[in-house]
Design an enzyme around this catalytic site. Structure first.
Site, PDB file in Angstrom:
ATOM      1  N   GLY A 126      49.825  50.704  46.510  1.00 51.83           N
ATOM      2  CA  GLY A 126      50.457  49.431  46.161  1.00 51.83           C
ATOM      3  C   GLY A 126      50.855  48.654  47.399  1.00 51.83           C
ATOM      4  O   GLY A 126      52.036  48.503  47.691  1.00 51.83           O
ATOM      5  N   SER A 160      43.953  50.021  42.793  1.00 54.79           N
ATOM      6  CA  SER A 160      42.799  50.713  42.197  1.00 54.79           C
ATOM      7  C   SER A 160      43.280  51.861  41.318  1.00 54.79           C
ATOM      8  O   SER A 160      44.099  52.672  41.751  1.00 54.79           O
ATOM      9  CB  SER A 160      41.889  51.278  43.285  1.00 54.79           C
ATOM     10  OG  SER A 160      41.298  50.235  44.015  1.00 54.79           O
ATOM     11  N   GLU A 243      42.383  56.031  56.202  1.00 53.53           N
ATOM     12  CA  GLU A 243      41.537  55.332  55.229  1.00 53.53           C
ATOM     13  C   GLU A 243      40.273  54.787  55.893  1.00 53.53           C
ATOM     14  O   GLU A 243      39.161  55.047  55.451  1.00 53.53           O
ATOM     15  CB  GLU A 243      42.347  54.178  54.611  1.00 53.53           C
ATOM     16  CG  GLU A 243      41.595  53.394  53.561  1.00 53.53           C
ATOM     17  CD  GLU A 243      42.478  52.349  52.869  1.00 53.53           C
ATOM     18  OE1 GLU A 243      43.471  51.898  53.472  1.00 53.53           O
ATOM     19  OE2 GLU A 243      42.172  51.993  51.718  1.00 53.53           O
TER      20      GLU A 243
HETATM   21  C1  LIG Z   1      37.389  47.307  45.289  1.00 52.43           C
HETATM   22  C2  LIG Z   1      38.753  46.961  45.821  1.00 52.43           C
HETATM   23  C3  LIG Z   1      39.770  47.894  45.739  1.00 52.43           C
HETATM   24  C4  LIG Z   1      41.049  47.582  46.205  1.00 52.43           C
HETATM   25  N1  LIG Z   1      42.041  48.495  46.031  1.00 52.43           N
HETATM   26  C5  LIG Z   1      43.292  48.211  46.456  1.00 52.43           C
HETATM   27  C6  LIG Z   1      44.353  49.136  46.231  1.00 52.43           C
HETATM   28  O1  LIG Z   1      44.158  50.214  45.662  1.00 52.43           O
HETATM   29  N2  LIG Z   1      45.591  48.798  46.649  1.00 52.43           N
HETATM   30  C7  LIG Z   1      45.858  47.625  47.273  1.00 52.43           C
HETATM   31  O2  LIG Z   1      46.999  47.402  47.671  1.00 52.43           O
HETATM   32  N3  LIG Z   1      44.876  46.693  47.484  1.00 52.43           N
HETATM   33  C8  LIG Z   1      43.601  46.975  47.064  1.00 52.43           C
HETATM   34  N4  LIG Z   1      42.594  46.039  47.244  1.00 52.43           N
HETATM   35  C9  LIG Z   1      42.933  44.718  47.795  1.00 52.43           C
HETATM   36  C10 LIG Z   1      42.420  44.485  49.209  1.00 52.43           C
HETATM   37  O3  LIG Z   1      43.136  45.254  50.130  1.00 52.43           O
HETATM   38  C11 LIG Z   1      42.517  42.984  49.487  1.00 52.43           C
HETATM   39  O4  LIG Z   1      41.635  42.331  48.618  1.00 52.43           O
HETATM   40  C12 LIG Z   1      42.177  42.651  50.918  1.00 52.43           C
HETATM   41  O5  LIG Z   1      43.136  43.160  51.806  1.00 52.43           O
HETATM   42  C13 LIG Z   1      42.043  41.122  51.149  1.00 52.43           C
HETATM   43  O6  LIG Z   1      43.163  40.464  50.674  1.00 52.43           O
HETATM   44  P1  LIG Z   1      43.023  39.213  49.675  1.00 52.43           P
HETATM   45  O7  LIG Z   1      42.145  39.632  48.552  1.00 52.43           O
HETATM   46  O8  LIG Z   1      44.387  38.729  49.374  1.00 52.43           O
HETATM   47  O9  LIG Z   1      42.205  38.129  50.495  1.00 52.43           O
HETATM   48  P2  LIG Z   1      42.778  37.120  51.585  1.00 52.43           P
HETATM   49  O10 LIG Z   1      43.711  37.847  52.476  1.00 52.43           O
HETATM   50  O11 LIG Z   1      43.281  35.908  50.871  1.00 52.43           O
HETATM   51  O12 LIG Z   1      41.468  36.748  52.397  1.00 52.43           O
HETATM   52  C14 LIG Z   1      40.502  35.823  51.918  1.00 52.43           C
HETATM   53  C15 LIG Z   1      39.422  35.681  53.008  1.00 52.43           C
HETATM   54  O13 LIG Z   1      39.997  35.134  54.217  1.00 52.43           O
HETATM   55  C16 LIG Z   1      39.720  35.982  55.316  1.00 52.43           C
HETATM   56  N5  LIG Z   1      40.883  36.008  56.235  1.00 52.43           N
HETATM   57  C17 LIG Z   1      42.187  36.110  55.880  1.00 52.43           C
HETATM   58  N6  LIG Z   1      42.969  36.114  56.996  1.00 52.43           N
HETATM   59  C18 LIG Z   1      42.128  36.044  58.063  1.00 52.43           C
HETATM   60  C19 LIG Z   1      42.317  36.049  59.475  1.00 52.43           C
HETATM   61  N7  LIG Z   1      43.551  36.117  60.020  1.00 52.43           N
HETATM   62  N8  LIG Z   1      41.227  35.986  60.275  1.00 52.43           N
HETATM   63  C20 LIG Z   1      39.972  35.921  59.741  1.00 52.43           C
HETATM   64  N9  LIG Z   1      39.729  35.912  58.400  1.00 52.43           N
HETATM   65  C21 LIG Z   1      40.791  35.972  57.583  1.00 52.43           C
HETATM   66  C22 LIG Z   1      39.520  37.365  54.708  1.00 52.43           C
HETATM   67  O14 LIG Z   1      38.754  38.198  55.560  1.00 52.43           O
HETATM   68  C23 LIG Z   1      38.805  37.027  53.409  1.00 52.43           C
HETATM   69  O15 LIG Z   1      37.424  36.832  53.651  1.00 52.43           O
HETATM   70  C24 LIG Z   1      41.305  46.314  46.791  1.00 52.43           C
HETATM   71  C25 LIG Z   1      40.269  45.363  46.903  1.00 52.43           C
HETATM   72  C26 LIG Z   1      39.015  45.672  46.412  1.00 52.43           C
HETATM   73  C27 LIG Z   1      37.938  44.637  46.533  1.00 52.43           C
END
Ligand SMILES: Cc1cc2nc3c(=O)[nH]c(=O)nc-3n(C[C@H](O)[C@H](O)[C@H](O)COP(=O)(O)OP(=O)(O)OC[C@H]3O[C@@H](n4cnc5c(N)ncnc54)[C@H](O)[C@@H]3O)c2cc1C
Length: 386
Positions: A126, A160, A243
């Site tokens: 989380g 997840s 991880e």
């Molecule tokens: C299959 C799957 C399983 C997951 N499981 C878990 C889980 O069990 N627990 C959990 O907590 N989370 C989980 N996640 C969430 C995952 O960690 C986040 O989706 C991820 O960290 C990206 O965050 P966001 O989706 O908010 O995208 P954002 O942070 O909004 O990013 C959107 C885009 O902008 C880019 N970006 C953002 N900031 C920057 C920067 N400073 N420089 C360059 N590019 C940037 C990112 O690379 C991305 O392409 C999971 C995601 C997936 C797809």
């Protein structure tokens, strides 16, 4: 460097292979992103545990067999070779478990590790919140001390298997005056506690593999804090190291995909573009290179080193390789690639499409690859902060 296995390691491989051949379910289990499949996978994990193979490198008292990480790599090779089910408790055994081993108190180790090894308790991660994904330091969930409890509030998302899990590990802001990385604490929350609402989120395939978790005045005992108060960031970075850098995706997974890709190419080479052969060979070579690099990492860890920012290089490598292998498979399959395995014209398309859809998420989960490139730029190459 001696790349041969010792007689003891060979004997261990034989024992693991025999056990897996006798015990791996003959029928594929239903997806662990469904309730039924989740419980079927939990039962399988219990069987693994009873056989002594749940987490081979953990001490016996915590449910392991007291082996080392090299034996774990060997076990993983045998596990994928046997086509055994995905590990439903991967967030527990591969991420939180090693972290508890590193920073947990003796009481926390005794309380949490054995039930994790047996999957009696399955864990969700989380960390992400609606406004804190890549920018995890923007976490807004709070934990306020009240005697010997924390009162937790906030919303986590994208957990997840959170729809079915028993526990969640998360980060909470414990210092209201703090900003960014400071003032966060790593806390373990039972998902059946009063005030927790778990709302499943359907994934691309329609299965509720994700959940958002709402916490409304949830009382959590202070002994569920992992590491020091307000120092949760460094605990979380240790978890992220396991991880990205080693445990979540062992090389055997990709070596097995590379083997299947070669078999697919051979079966279909009549229709396939011969230029694809080079791509297939390159995928195989990269999977082997990743395996050797992991053996190097494990040798360093056994010598007392810790996983550092190079975990980011690792994560980019395996996630991009996985995607490339699946894209190549779809190219080999041509128009059949879009068929479901049960379609009359599918002719052995197998699970490549499903695997491709999941591989697409590799560059996102465990921290996006853009963020990993930022880490490499700043912490390995020493470039100025973006
Ligand atoms: C299959 C799957 C399983 C997951 N499981 C878990 C889980 O069990 N627990 C959990 O907590 N989370 C989980 N996640 C969430 C995952 O960690 C986040 O989706 C991820 O960290 C990206 O965050 P966001 O989706 O908010 O995208 P954002 O942070 O909004 O990013 C959107 C885009 O902008 C880019 N970006 C953002 N900031 C920057 C920067 N400073 N420089 C360059 N590019 C940037 C990112 O690379 C991305 O392409 C999971 C995601 C997936 C797809």
């Amino acid at each position: 460097m001696d790349l041969n296995y010792t007689p003891e390691q060979e004997a261990f491989r034989k024992e693991a292979r025999a056990w897996l051949e006798a015990n791996v379910p003959k029928e594929k289990l239903p997806s662990f992103d469904t309730k039924e499949g989740f419980e079927a996978h939990r039962e399988w994990e219990k069987k693994l545990h009873a056989g002594g193979f749940a987490m081979v490198p953990w001490p016996v008292e915590y449910g392991g067999r007291g082996a080392n990480l090299l034996e774990w790599l060997i076990f993983e090779e045998e596990y994928y070779r046997a086509g055994a089910p995905g590990r439903v408790n991967q967030n527990g055994i591969f991420l939180l478990g090693p972290t508890i081993m590193e920073v947990g108190t003796p009481e926390q180790k005794a309380r949490f590790l054995p039930k994790m090894a047996s999957s009696e308790e399955v864990w969700a991660q989380g960390w992400s919140e609606p406004n804190a994904g890549s920018d995890m330091a923007a976490i807004q969930a709070t934990a306020v001390r009240d005697g010997d409890h924390y009162i937790c509030n906030g919303q986590k998302t994208w957990a997840s298997r959170g729809s079915y899990a028993d526990w969640l590990f998360g980060m909470f802001r414990t210092d209201p005056e703090s900003e960014r990385h400071r003032g966060l604490t790593f806390i373990l929350v039972p998902l059946d506690a009063k005030g927790v609402t778990v709302r499943p989120i359907d994934q691309l395939d329609g299965e509720a593999g994700f959940a958002e978790v709402f916490l409304d005045d949830v009382r959590v005992p202070v002994e569920n804090q992992l590491g020091e108060t307000n120092k949760g960031w460094s605990v979380a970075m240790a978890t992220a190291g396991f991880e990205r850098g080693l445990m979540l995706r062992s090389p055997a997974r990709f070596q097995e995909t590379a083997r299947r890709l070669i078999a697919l190419y051979r079966e279909n080479q009549q229709g396939a573009d011969p230029a694809l052969r080079d791509v297939v060979v390159r995928c195989w070579a990269d999977a082997e290179a990743y395996a050797l690099e992991t053996y190097r990492t494990v040798s360093r860890l056994l010598g007392g080193a810790k996983i550092g920012p190079e975990a980011s290089l690792n994560k980019i490598f395996w996630s991009e390789l996985d995607l490339r292998m699946h894209e190549t498979a779809l190219q080999i399959l041509e128009e059949r690639a879009e068929l479901l395995p049960e379609a009359p014209a599918a002719r052995g398309v197998g699970s490549w499409l499903d695997g491709y859809l999941f591989a697409l998420s590799g560059p996102i989960y465990a921290g996006t690859n853009e963020i990993q490139r930022n880490i490499i730029a700043e912490r390995i190459l020493g470039l100025p902060r973006a």
